[in-house]
Design a protein around this motif. Structure first.
Motif, mmCIF file in Angstrom:
data_model
loop_
_atom_site.group_PDB
_atom_site.id
_atom_site.type_symbol
_atom_site.label_atom_id
_atom_site.label_comp_id
_atom_site.label_asym_id
_atom_site.label_seq_id
_atom_site.Cartn_x
_atom_site.Cartn_y
_atom_site.Cartn_z
ATOM 1 N N GLN A 310 0.899 -1.138 -0.008
ATOM 2 C CA GLN A 310 -0.067 -0.007 0.093
ATOM 3 C C GLN A 310 0.900 1.419 -0.086
ATOM 4 O OE1 GLN A 310 -2.801 -1.105 -0.716
ATOM 5 N NE2 GLN A 310 -2.639 -3.116 0.378
ATOM 6 N N LEU A 311 1.915 1.197 0.991
ATOM 7 C CA LEU A 311 2.701 2.531 1.012
ATOM 8 C C LEU A 311 3.499 2.653 -0.382
ATOM 9 C CD1 LEU A 311 4.346 2.586 4.423
ATOM 10 C CD2 LEU A 311 2.353 3.711 3.664
ATOM 11 N N GLY A 312 4.017 1.452 -0.885
ATOM 12 C CA GLY A 312 4.763 1.326 -2.230
ATOM 13 C C GLY A 312 4.069 1.980 -3.180
ATOM 14 N N LEU A 313 2.816 1.511 -3.338
ATOM 15 C CA LEU A 313 1.930 2.095 -4.472
ATOM 16 C C LEU A 313 1.499 3.603 -4.243
ATOM 17 C CD1 LEU A 313 0.360 1.381 -6.811
ATOM 18 C CD2 LEU A 313 -1.654 0.984 -5.272
ATOM 19 N N THR A 314 1.444 4.028 -2.941
ATOM 20 C CA THR A 314 1.191 5.416 -2.584
ATOM 21 C C THR A 314 2.269 6.333 -3.187
ATOM 22 O OG1 THR A 314 0.242 4.838 -0.892
ATOM 23 C CG2 THR A 314 0.354 7.271 -0.939
ATOM 24 N N GLN A 315 3.473 5.686 -2.729
ATOM 25 C CA GLN A 315 4.571 6.490 -3.114
ATOM 26 C C GLN A 315 4.791 6.651 -4.621
ATOM 27 O OE1 GLN A 315 5.055 8.109 -0.260
ATOM 28 N NE2 GLN A 315 7.555 7.866 -0.435
ATOM 29 N N PHE A 316 4.703 5.492 -5.145
ATOM 30 C CA PHE A 316 4.802 5.628 -6.406
ATOM 31 C C PHE A 316 3.735 6.528 -7.364
ATOM 32 C CE2 PHE A 316 3.707 3.043 -10.762
ATOM 33 C CZ PHE A 316 5.188 3.112 -11.138
ATOM 34 N N ALA A 317 2.533 6.269 -6.707
ATOM 35 C CA ALA A 317 1.718 7.376 -7.738
ATOM 36 C C ALA A 317 2.055 8.781 -7.286
ATOM 37 C CB ALA A 317 0.219 7.185 -6.970
ATOM 38 N N GLY A 318 2.613 9.112 -6.007
ATOM 39 C CA GLY A 318 2.824 10.314 -5.742
ATOM 40 C C GLY A 318 4.069 10.796 -6.680
ATOM 41 N N GLU A 319 5.035 9.856 -7.028
ATOM 42 C CA GLU A 319 6.255 10.420 -7.699
ATOM 43 C C GLU A 319 5.948 10.657 -9.252
ATOM 44 O OE1 GLU A 319 9.606 7.823 -7.230
ATOM 45 O OE2 GLU A 319 8.986 7.474 -5.035
ATOM 46 N N PHE A 320 5.195 9.776 -9.625
ATOM 47 C CA PHE A 320 4.931 10.104 -11.005
ATOM 48 C C PHE A 320 3.167 10.374 -11.396
ATOM 49 C CE2 PHE A 320 8.247 6.686 -10.242
ATOM 50 C CZ PHE A 320 9.160 7.279 -10.845
ATOM 51 N N ASN A 321 2.949 11.656 -10.987
ATOM 52 C CA ASN A 321 1.692 11.990 -11.019
ATOM 53 C C ASN A 321 1.079 11.773 -12.334
ATOM 54 O OD1 ASN A 321 -0.341 12.446 -9.578
ATOM 55 N ND2 ASN A 321 0.584 14.308 -8.499
ATOM 56 N N SER A 322 1.837 12.056 -13.294
ATOM 57 C CA SER A 322 1.197 12.028 -14.594
ATOM 58 C C SER A 322 1.443 10.443 -15.583
ATOM 59 C CB SER A 322 1.926 13.160 -15.649
ATOM 60 O OG SER A 322 3.106 12.666 -15.621
ATOM 61 N N ASP A 323 2.159 9.667 -14.908
ATOM 62 C CA ASP A 323 2.260 8.406 -15.380
ATOM 63 C C ASP A 323 1.182 7.395 -15.111
ATOM 64 O OD1 ASP A 323 4.370 8.929 -17.033
ATOM 65 O OD2 ASP A 323 5.779 7.953 -15.568
ATOM 66 N N PHE A 324 0.006 7.866 -15.558
ATOM 67 C CA PHE A 324 -1.357 7.070 -15.147
ATOM 68 C C PHE A 324 -1.078 5.662 -15.618
ATOM 69 C CE2 PHE A 324 -3.925 10.961 -14.569
ATOM 70 C CZ PHE A 324 -4.261 10.451 -13.169
ATOM 71 N N HIS A 325 -0.672 5.273 -16.810
ATOM 72 C CA HIS A 325 -0.593 4.037 -17.169
ATOM 73 C C HIS A 325 0.105 3.026 -16.331
ATOM 74 C CE1 HIS A 325 2.981 5.854 -18.839
ATOM 75 N NE2 HIS A 325 3.479 4.662 -19.116
#
Lengths: 359, 474, 358
Positions: A310-325
């Motif tokens: 869960q944390l990893g995914l949050t961090q990942f989503a936070g770092e690449f805000n535009s890399d939706f794919h």
């Protein structure tokens, strides 16, 4: 019996069959609507996650993953293929030879040298259905610069936290429930009330000082800092206690006559007989620990090697805000394990929680 | 090594080594009984308690691990909270913290009027904004969640096919983690996301359709037929009007009322809600078997036909161009808050539905059959049998969802981050940010906030329990 | 010589409530002793005290001369058959039987042989791999007994083991338990509320009431010489008839009118007494002759015997067991006669049986 009756009857056998009334229609309508509201976002996320980067970034709302075909052009290299539809209806596969303007320079695939101009709105991309596996493989295999999603580490941490916490929870909750359900001893009421009290103390109001306690125990920043504070659950104790009360006392007395020590009675009689309740608690505990967010966020955030999924995914989503794919693909990866568990055990989970749990 | 680490090591040594020695000196194990030995070792403290104090000592030994964890990680923090809230500074060492008395509380209450957080000091502003948002959230969320969960449980509890499937589908979101849920809904609610696309396309399609010649007439006839069919069916049921058809009729009536907008003749808005209210009254009359029910249905039928003649369908369905809404970001629209409530319901409803369903299934069928023999109307049966008998379960659901909603953090933090502005900023996020997400953490401030929040939750819970106790006495 | 089991002034109270009020009892090796009494008389509590499942509030329990107060159940070397059988539902029959032996860490081979011997004895060999849930009531009963046997206990304790069986099976198991006792020769203590079970199985019966022993003795002694009115009424079916009267000197005057000289050891002084007479001791004459007349209220013709339920003119009722078939109608008046040698006279505190000169 007419075919209409057969098709519209909803319950019972031939004799008691009732026609499909408006009440059934409303009920099924409600249920279908509800299930659509639940499933469509999840499925939409899944279908989006297998679309190409271009399709995701342009918010392509088609269900199927359409991607523009690329062709290797001699002397030019790979180029996206467009279809030119002339006013007379003839269709030609072309590629753009220059920048896109009102009149765009294009050339046929077969004759790249032969450049000519066509109006922009006569061009449409040539598309095919293609599953964008790279959305998944790039982060998982750390390709194409996607090196910040350590899936294996996160999965290991999540599984470790979930399994360890669930095992400890089951053991100590069952022990406490055994004591509270099968022994008469001074202080039993006090202990029961204390556990009721913890039921009413939400985790978030002790957040700050729990942090101090965990820090002083020296388990801050380690997975144990997430596992141990959550291991004793009042819900678990009550659920198990309620169930153990239904085990006849005579069984315990028979075991005592059979020279079993109290611990052995617990292990050999109580635990096997409480399996239904224990498995419900196990499922609840897995859901809780797997989905935990706030406390792991506080305890584990500073060390990327200790991040849960869960944390990893949050961090990942936070770092690449535009890399939706990539985010969508990793979201799907994260939701797959729990979905599989659910599909596999759904009947057991729902009936178990409904019948054994939480009365 | 920390003192706690030493303690753990000592405990491990006592348990592992001491236990092995004790067990081996008291019992004999053959090679085959190695698993049994480890099992006994696991329960060594219990065995020791039994051999030292007899059966009297056993329950205490059994309770020990659970109560130790409760003591250290629930009760101790509970008390420490008070202490921490009276200390200042950013030190993590508990006893290095300077004592500041009630200063942190004073900061929170440093307001001109407490009900207007803008007049507060900075920490007070953040805390009270979060607190009032949370209260609003709870007040909207808990009834909404309970009504939806109860309604779903009632429908699933009907004699329908594939009950297991429906139950499982509604439970599925409970299994998903907040992060996944947030990512899914962020994607769906994006300005160019699926929801806006779907709304846009539907409106475009309807507008196009409305432009077709004769649309008005066709729609008028269609609605008239539907209204007539529904009202006729409502009345045709042998002994008394059918509730289900009355509901269909009510829905149609509300739509027609909304479109015809009779109130706009007097320059007022809200015709649709007037229609909803009238339809609700109608359904209530029918389902409670009121003697005026037939007359009401006939009257409503006449009114709806009159209203239908006023409706200009091509104007109603001409929506014009749709400008996509940025659901989670646009301030002052209420949409971020709405979606928060919606997503929270979406993800938690299944759990409460299951509990309520279990409660419903515990109600003996005989009661309903007896009620049927007594010619009890379904609505009355729900009100007089189902609701009183489900009340204990409903109380549990309300208390659980209350405590749960008060603590909302994950979904907000991940969906809106508290924005836009401070519109969805909740109190737990305030605590989290003050203590853990700022450059200079202010643990005392966060602890003071936690204490206040605990008081509010306690008041709410007891108030709720007090109300339901009054009810169950009736 | 030491007794197998000795109870010295055992008392037990749960909180404020006294359940057992001082019980003294000695049980010899190999005896089959039945505790019998109405529900709530403390018989099961007493058994649990002996078993070690509860501890007495005061008094001593001696097993083969050793005081075992406070010794846990597991170390007393007793085994018990429970009313609900208490078979471990998650274990097979074999595991049920061997669980206790595993607990005392007996070698595997010996466990196997003991389990198989017990199974053979009880004819449950074919059931060894089944679960208790798959067995019938009688089979469960046998497994429960088997579980008691394998421990080779000093004393078998049975807590109303037949009360969950239907009448036919109960009869069969009664015989089997008696046979088992004859075969094994162990000491057995059996608790029941059913006096027929007590009469048919026991070497010695202990009649309990309200936490006290009313009488201890062999079945026929209890039947023939009940120590008090309670025992007299409890043992025997149909119940002994009780007629009230007064005893003046050696003359008994019944309320119903009959006057009779009775050979009591100590003459009375006009106090109220109760005459007890067993239904089968009452003589019947259809023509109305006899000591008294009764009106037939109801009767049961069973073929071999006839039960007559009558009332005296003063309203007292009388049950008569007649060993022949006789023609009867309701409302008919018949004569009954009471032979003096069948008299039991109860009087004084506790309605004890008065001694007779014989």
């Amino acid at each position: 019996m007419s075919i209409a009756t057969f098709l519209t009857r909803t319950r019972g056998n031939r004799d008691t069959a009732q026609p499909f009334g408006v009440q059934d229609f409303l009920a099924y309508g409600y249920l279908v609507l509800g299930v659509l509201i639940i499933l469509v976002p999840v499925l939409w996320t899944f279908f989006s996650s297998i679309k190409s980067e271009v399709a995701v970034d342009s918010f392509d709302t088609r269900v199927l993953p359409m991607a523009q075909v690329e062709a290797e052009i001699d002397g030019v290299g790979p180029k996206p293929v467009w279809i030119h539809t002339a006013p007379d209806g003839t269709r030609t596969e072309v590629f753009k030879a220059g920048p896109t303007r009102m009149m765009t320079e294009v050339a046929r695939l077969a004759a790249p040298e032969d450049v000519y101009e066509v109006p922009r709105d006569e061009l449409a991309p040539k598309e095919e259905v293609r599953v964008a596996v790279e959305n998944y493989l790039d982060p998982l295999l750390k390709r194409n610069g996607q090196e910040n999603f350590h899936f294996a580490t996160y999965l290991y941490n999540s599984v470790f936290v979930t399994v360890a916490a669930t095992l400890i929870t089951l053991l100590i909750n069952a022990m406490a429930a055994f004591a509270l359900s099968k022994y008469r001893f001074p202080g039993r009421l006090t202990f029961t009330l204390l556990i009721v009290a913890t039921l009413l103390i939400p985790a978030s109001i002790i957040l700050v000082s729990l942090f101090f306690v965990v820090w002083s125990f020296g388990i801050f920043g380690s997975l144990w800092g997430v596992i141990i504070p959550a291991a004793a659950t009042p819900t678990g104790v009550f659920l198990l206690r309620q169930y153990m009360l239904t085990i006849p006392d005579e069984l315990l007395e028979a075991a005592r006559m059979d020279a079993a020590s109290e611990w052995r009675i617990f292990w050999r009689i109580i635990i096997p007989l409480s399996l239904p309740a224990l498995s419900v608690l196990a499922i609840l505990s897995v859901i809780w620990r797997w989905n935990d967010f706030l406390w792991p966020l506080i305890v584990l955030i500073s060390d990327p090697n200790k991040h849960t999924l869960q944390l990893g995914l949050t961090q990942f989503a936070g770092e690449f805000n535009s890399d939706f794919h990539y985010i969508l693909a990793m979201t799907v990866v994260t939701l797959i394990p729990i979905t599989l568990v659910f599909v596999w055990l759904q009947r057991f989970i729902t009936t178990g929680i409904a019948t054994t749990g939480l009365k | 090594m920390t003192p706690a680490g030493l303690l753990m090591a000592a405990l491990g040594l006592f348990w592992g080594l001491g236990g092995t020695i004790w067990l081996l000196s008291h019992r004999r194990y053959t090679l085959r009984q190695v698993p049994q030995f480890f099992m006994d070792l696991l329960g060594f403290p219990v065995e020791l308690a039994q051999s030292m104090f007899g059966r009297v000592g056993v329950p205490y030994a059994l309770l020990l691990p659970n109560m130790l964890i409760f003591g250290f990680f629930t009760f101790l923090p509970m008390i420490l909270n008070l202490y921490v809230s009276m200390t200042g500074g950013g030190s993590i060492a508990l006893f290095d913290r300077p004592f500041v008395g009630f200063e942190k509380y004073a900061d929170l209450f440093d307001c001109e009027t407490i009900f207007s957080p803008r007049t507060c000091s900075n920490p007070g502003y953040n805390f009270w904004t979060g607190m009032f948002n949370t209260l609003w959230f709870v007040l909207i969320q808990v009834p909404a969640l309970c009504v939806v969960a109860l309604l779903t449980a009632l429908v699933v509890n009907q004699n329908i096919r594939g009950r297991g499937f429906w139950r499982a589908m509604f439970f599925y979101p409970v299994m998903l983690s907040p992060v996944v849920i947030a990512n899914i809904w962020n994607w769906v609610l994006h300005r160019k996301g699926a929801l806006n696309a779907a709304i846009g396309e539907t409106r475009e399609g309807l507008s196009l359709l409305a432009g077709v010649a004769g649309f008005d007439m066709v729609m008028t006839v269609l609605m008239a037929v539907l209204l007539l069919l529904a009202s006729e069916r409502t009345l045709r049921a042998q002994d008394d009007p059918s509730t289900a058809w009355a509901a269909v009729f009510g829905l149609l009536f509300a739509l027609v009322c909304g479109w015809a907008a009779p109130l706009s003749l007097m320059g007022l808005s809200g015709s649709f809600w007037l229609g909803v209210a009238l339809a609700g009254a109608l359904v209530w009359l029918v389902s409670s078997g009121h003697r005026l029910a037939r007359a009401a249905v006939i009257g409503a039928g006449i009114v709806s036909v009159l209203l239908l003649l006023m409706v200009q369908f091509d104007a109603v369905f001409d929506f014009g161009r749709y400008r996509p809404i940025n659901w989670l970001v646009t301030p002052n629209t209420g949409w971020p808050f709405f979606w928060l409530v919606f997503v929270f319901c979406w993800s938690h409803m299944g759990f409460y539905m299951l509990i309520l369903l279990a409660g419903l299934q515990a109600i003996p069928r005989d009661l309903y059959e007896a009620a049927k023999m007594d010619a009890t109307k379904p609505f009355r049966a729900f009100w007089r049998i189902t609701l009183p008998l489900i009340m204990p379960t409903l109380t549990v659901v309300i208390v659980l969802s209350l405590i749960r909603s008060f603590q909302i953090f994950d979904e907000v933090y991940l969906l809106t981050g508290g924005g836009p502005g401070r519109e969805t900023f909740m109190v737990v996020q305030n605590i989290y940010e003050v203590a853990f997400a700022k450059d200079i953490p202010d643990y005392g401030q966060a602890a003071a906030g936690s204490v206040l929040m605990a008081i509010v939750i306690a008041v709410f819970t007891f108030f709720q329990l007090w109300i339901t106790r009054r009810q169950s006495e009736l | 010589m030491t007794h197998t089991l000795e109870l010295n002034d055992i008392r037990k109270s749960f909180g404020q409530v006294d359940v057992i009020h001082g019980i003294d009892l000695a049980i010899e090796d190999g005896e089959f002793v039945v505790f019998v009494g109405p529900s709530g008389c403390g018989k099961s509590t007493l058994l649990r005290l002996i078993a070690g499942l509860d501890d007495p509030s005061s008094g001593d329990i001696l097993l083969r001369g050793r005081r075992v107060n406070g010794v846990p159940a597991s170390e007393r070397g007793l085994s018990m058959v429970f009313q609900s059988y208490a078979l471990y539902p998650h274990m097979s029959v074999r595991q049920n039987l061997s669980f206790g032996l595993e607990n005392i860490r007996m070698p595997r081979e010996e466990i196997r042989s003991r389990v198989e011997d017990a199974a053979k004895l009880l004819q449950i060999e074919h059931l060894l791999d089944r679960r208790p849930g798959q067995l019938s009531g009688g089979q469960r009963q046998r497994v429960a007994i088997g579980r008691a046997i394998v421990r080779e206990p000093v004393i078998f304790l049975f807590d109303e083991p037949l009360s969950n069986l239907d009448a036919e099976l109960r009869l069969q198991m009664r015989v089997e338990i008696s046979n088992l006792h004859a075969q094994l020769g162990n000491t057995m203590i059996y608790v029941t509320h059913d006096q027929i079970e007590a009469m048919t199985m026991a070497d010695r019966i202990v009649v309990l009431r309200g936490g006290r022993i009313e009488q201890v003795g062999r079945p026929l002694d209890l039947y023939n010489h009940p120590a008090n009115k309670f025992v007299a009424g409890f043992i025997g079916a149909p119940q002994m008839n009780f007629l009230s009267g007064t005893l003046d000197g050696r003359v008994l005057t019944l309320d119903s009118g009959m006057v009779r000289d009775v050979p009591v050891a100590e003459p009375g002084q006009g106090e109220t007494v109760t005459l007890g007479i067993r239904p089968e001791a009452v003589g019947v004459s259809l023509d109305g002759h006899g000591d008294e007349q009764i009106t037939v209220e109801n009767y049961e013709q069973l073929g071999a015997v006839t039960y007559i339920y009558g009332v005296f003119p003063n309203g007292e009722s009388l049950t008569v067991q007649h060993a022949h078939q006789i023609p009867l109608t309701r409302g008919q008046t018949i004569g009954v006669s009471f032979p003096t040698e069948a008299f039991h006279i109860f009087g004084g505190a506790g309605e004890r049986a008065l001694e007779m000169q014989r």
